[in-house]
Design an enzyme around this catalytic site. Structure first.
Site, PDB file in Angstrom:
ATOM      1  N   SER A 201       0.825  -1.191   0.000  1.00 55.05           N
ATOM      2  CA  SER A 201       0.000   0.000   0.000  1.00 55.05           C
ATOM      3  C   SER A 201       0.868   1.252   0.000  1.00 55.05           C
ATOM      4  O   SER A 201       1.663   1.454  -0.924  1.00 55.05           O
ATOM      5  CB  SER A 201      -0.990  -0.062   1.162  1.00 55.05           C
ATOM      6  N   ASP A 307      -9.217  -5.224  -5.598  1.00 52.27           N
ATOM      7  CA  ASP A 307      -8.810  -4.204  -4.643  1.00 52.27           C
ATOM      8  C   ASP A 307      -9.588  -2.926  -4.935  1.00 52.27           C
ATOM      9  O   ASP A 307      -9.371  -2.272  -5.964  1.00 52.27           O
ATOM     10  CB  ASP A 307      -7.308  -3.955  -4.773  1.00 52.27           C
ATOM     11  N   HIS A 338      -7.614  -5.846  -0.911  1.00 49.88           N
ATOM     12  CA  HIS A 338      -6.364  -5.195  -0.501  1.00 49.88           C
ATOM     13  C   HIS A 338      -5.643  -6.086   0.512  1.00 49.88           C
ATOM     14  O   HIS A 338      -5.637  -5.816   1.713  1.00 49.88           O
ATOM     15  CB  HIS A 338      -6.709  -3.826   0.100  1.00 49.88           C
TER      16      HIS A 338
END
Length: 651
Positions: A201, A307, A338
């Protein structure tokens, strides 16, 4: 130097060095029978006895405007024995804003420290696993977070320089100090400077951004569910994806010290990222795709194809730009949201990551560069590979919507359509509502379907949908969605855990100490049965019809043409299923609604989808019939509707 030559040169140097060492230490008879170069690093060093230290690297910036250069905190865990033997080690680095505020990994681990300020627990398994194998692990606090000076600027110069300066220090080009405010310098004499960055991320985003600077010494990056352009995290061609901006995000991770000092930076973030969706210099600074040509490092990326936090446009445009510039690369694509691959394919991930770092940082010829480029999860825990990605023979194929026998339920094929379809934006509904009733005439969407396929049809890459629409209001948002209509068992990516379940038992990946366990809770795929699967989606503000950078008010009754960028994917629509295209307004909880609730009329002759099909148009022709049968009009079951929780590129 071509990338392939880079591998060969490093392997040759490594092999030559090993040969010299063997010649120096072995008898002539033993040297004659010397083994070949190593293919795998082994856990031969003590983790319990590893060196744990901290330095503060000078970034050369003064983000908090206190008249002094900002220093970022760098926590280091490295094997003690190589330095004692006069040997240098490579570095694996994770630069993150989350080490004190929010935690890393499925168990939200934080850094912990002893009384001397040395790190005790380093989140995740990287140090536990790789330090005994002859790597140093470095955890960097981004400027403005945890023990670092400066301010968080959400992917901008300060964020990227936080990590780049550390790579420079590891290669002897920057200064570091033994304390945050002192004058005693620290040298990285224990490393050869060869660095690999990894992270999920925001952390992986920093890896992308540092790679895009072309910094020397960064040999590989492993971005997991990472952002490639921050504008695309917050907007899709002017349509806002969240009801907040990057100023909220910086405040979320700022240390108390930064919150007290960084008001000017916060104001600059607000001023530079207007909620109008206008592309400003703020976004240009945070667009790493434009600098893909500077990337020297190899790239091993992984992303969940569902995601809805860091949406898959990010990996698609980054991958395409890297390919254009000949960057050596590898990719994993899962069915998750995610989620880190450590939590959806743990054993294979650790093994593959191990071999990747051995190859890229130690120069071992273990064959990973000759293996298939892509691993794709086709069904939960069922993976296939592709020699290259997208596969050879993939071609953009133009599919055309056509009118059907009832309003809003049309056909999808190769022949140009005629006439119009009309729908009215209903911000209360999402893609799951549209797909569930795709074969029913409803006022909020227009759906277009193939007949049941006679052969499998594989989509691989990024799609585009061009629409010509006439609005009744001065503002309008558009959504385009590709759907696989047919029963399947998929990962439940819409669940809070985004496709996994976490158990109570643990498995161990490396060595442990009393303060840092290498044992993590095991996970499993969370499955759900569905009647349809959303394959890809994209959004736009129709006011951005003339420019991606700036929107304008619309003239009611006037036709506008705009192209929506759909997220990258790899999906097989099986024989017996249908491929469908939906065009609608606000996709609830995935984009914010416009000021008005327009009715839009689509000109079907000027509306089309460009879809990357393996085999191109001939494959589509082979898989479809000339006279598609009318679909059944029942309500279909899918995953639950998207939710509004995703505002932080966390994990």
């Amino acid at each position: 130097m071509p990338i392939r030559m880079r591998f060969t040169t490093w392997r040759s140097l490594a092999t030559a060095a090993i040969a010299v060492l063997l010649a120096a230490f072995l008898t002539p008879a033993a040297a004659h029978a010397a083994p070949s170069a190593p293919r795998e690093s082994r856990p031969v060093y003590s983790y319990a006895n590893a060196v744990r230290e901290a330095v503060w690297v000078d970034t050369g910036l003064d983000g908090d405007r206190d008249g002094k250069h900002d220093r970022v905190a760098v926590d280091i865990v490295r094997p003690r024995e190589p330095a004692q033997q006069g040997r240098k080690v490579p570095v694996i680095m994770d630069a993150s804003p989350y080490y004190s505020c929010c935690g890393r990994g499925n168990e939200s681990q934080l850094k912990t420290y002893d009384a001397q300020g040395h790190v005790v627990q380093m989140p995740l398994f990287y140090d536990n696993y790789f330090v005994p194998r002859g790597y140093a692990f470095v955890g960097v606090d981004l400027a403005g977070t945890n023990r670092s000076d400066g301010c968080v600027d959400v992917g901008g110069r300060s964020d990227i320089q936080s990590a780049k300066a550390v790579v420079d220090w590891l290669n002897g080009r920057a200064k570091a100090y033994t304390t945050r405010t002192g004058t005693t310098t620290a040298r990285a004499s224990w490393t050869n400077g060869r660095t690999g960055m990894i992270g999920k991320s925001w952390d992986g985003t920093i890896a992308n951004g540092v790679a895009a600077t072309g910094v020397k010494g960064l040999k590989t990056v492993v971005p997991i569910s990472a952002i490639s352009s921050w504008y695309d995290y917050y907007f899709a061609k002017g349509a806002p994806l969240y009801d907040s901006g990057p100023d909220w995000l910086s405040n979320y991770v700022d240390s108390p010290d930064a919150q007290a000092k960084c008001a000017a930076v916060q104001k600059a973030i607000v001023d530079g990222s207007p909620r109008t969706g206008e592309w400003t210099p703020f976004w240009t600074e945070r667009d790493y795709v434009k600098n893909a040509g500077k990337v020297r490092a190899s790239v091993f990326l992984t992303h969940g194809m569902q995601d809805l936090n860091v949406r898959t446009k990010h990996f698609g445009q980054w991958w395409d730009a890297l390919a254009k510039h000949g960057v050596e690369r590898k990719i994993w694509l899962s069915q998750t949201g995610h989620v880190d691959p450590f939590d959806f394919r743990r054993g294979a991930w650790v093994d593959t990551l191990h071999r990747w770092f051995d190859h890229e940082l130690l120069g071992y010829d273990n064959g990973i560069d000759r293996e298939p480029m892509a691993d794709v999860e086709r069904h939960p825990d069922q993976w296939v590979t592709s020699k290259v990605w997208p596969p050879s023979g993939t071609a953009a194929t133009t599919l055309r919507p056509g009118r059907g026998s009832q309003a809003g339920v049309g056909t999808l094929g190769l022949t140009k359509g005629h006439g119009t379809e009309t729908f009215t934006d209903d911000p209360r509904l999402s893609e799951t509502d549209w797909a569930a009733r795709i074969a029913t005439s409803t006022p909020e969407k227009a759906g277009f379907l193939t007949g049941p396929l006679t052969h499998d049809l594989r989509l691989s890459g990024s799609s585009e949908v061009t629409v010509t629409a006439t609005p009744t209001t001065r503002t309008a948002h558009l959504s385009a969605v590709l759907v696989d209509l047919g029963p399947d068992t998929v990962r439940d990516y819409a669940d809070a855990a985004e496709g996994i379940t976490t158990g109570t038992d643990r498995s161990c990946w490396g060595a442990s100490t009393a303060g840092d366990s290498a044992c993590f809770k095991n996970t499993a795929a969370k499955r759900t049965n569905v009647d349809y699967t959303v394959v890809s989606r994209g959004w736009a503000d129709l006011g951005n019809y003339a420019s991606d950078a700036k929107g304008v008010p619309l003239t009611p009754g006037k036709a506008y043409t705009i192209t929506l960028d759909l997220a990258a994917t790899d999906h097989v629509v099986p024989a017996g299923h249908r491929l469908a295209l939906i065009v609608a307004g606000t996709d609830k909880d995935l984009i914010d609604p416009p000021a008005d609730k327009p009715t839009l009329t689509l000109d079907l002759s000027r509306t089309r989808a460009s879809v990357p099909l393996v085999g191109g148009a001939p494959a589509f022709t082979r898989a479809t019939t000339d006279k598609p049968s009318a679909p059944e009009g029942r309500t279909l079951q899918g995953v639950t509707a998207p939710r509004t929780i995703h505002r932080v590129p966390l994990g």
